[in-house]
Design an enzyme around this catalytic site. Structure first.
Site: not given
Length: 180
Positions: A56, A120
């Protein structure tokens, strides 16, 4: 699995399980940064939608509407009141992905700019804000879908080694744009 495999001898690895709870994240992440003063924190989360190991690039501050495991959701629907909308990691995820992919591990590594506006993403943003970008987040698929614990452990080991390599070889070049 990563705890069993370990990292280089000169790296202290601390592994924590972070509950899927907004309020715990808001307390625990800053406390861990304060306790350890780490060079880097790498968060790992399981995504039922993931079919690859996904790096990410950034965390988002707003848009948190889903209830956590305590059936709680922040009223503000954000991580940090007044914080920037998005904070990028100082780690070059494209470079890390390329380098890990070149190692020939039997795991596919991809990149994402949206960790999902749930715990998350909330955890990642909180850590990025706390660290001025010295954090990373890796989404992994559930065990066996398609990777074994050993495959994921080796992939995480390689990813973290590359992230540390990146930090060690770019310290003088990184302009921290995450002042707050």
């Amino acid at each position: 699995e990563l705890e069993k495999l370990g990292l280089r001898d000169d790296v202290d690895l601390h592994v924590y399980e972070v509950p899927v709870e907004y309020q715990t994240v808001q307390r625990l992440i800053p406390a861990l940064w304060k306790k350890h003063s780490p060079q880097l924190v790498v968060h790992v989360g399981v995504s039922g939608m993931a079919t690859t190991v996904t790096l990410e690039k950034c965390g988002h501050n707003v848009g948190y509407k889903g209830l956590d495991n305590c059936r709680f959701c922040p009223g503000s629907q954000c991580c940090v009141e007044g914080g920037p909308e998005c904070i990028d990691s100082i780690i070059d995820m494209d470079a890390v992905s390329s380098r890990v992919s070149a190692l020939g591990l039997d795991v596919t590594v991809t990149i994402s700019r949206d960790a999902g506006r749930y715990l998350c993403d909330f955890t990642y943003y909180t850590s990025l804000y706390q660290s001025r970008g010295r954090s990373a987040f890796v989404h992994v698929p559930p065990l066996g879908k398609p990777y074994s614990a050993e495959q994921l452990g080796r992939a995480l080991q390689a990813i973290i080694e590359e992230m540390l390599h990146f930090l060690e070889h770019s310290e003088g070049k990184i302009n921290c744009q995450h002042e707050h």
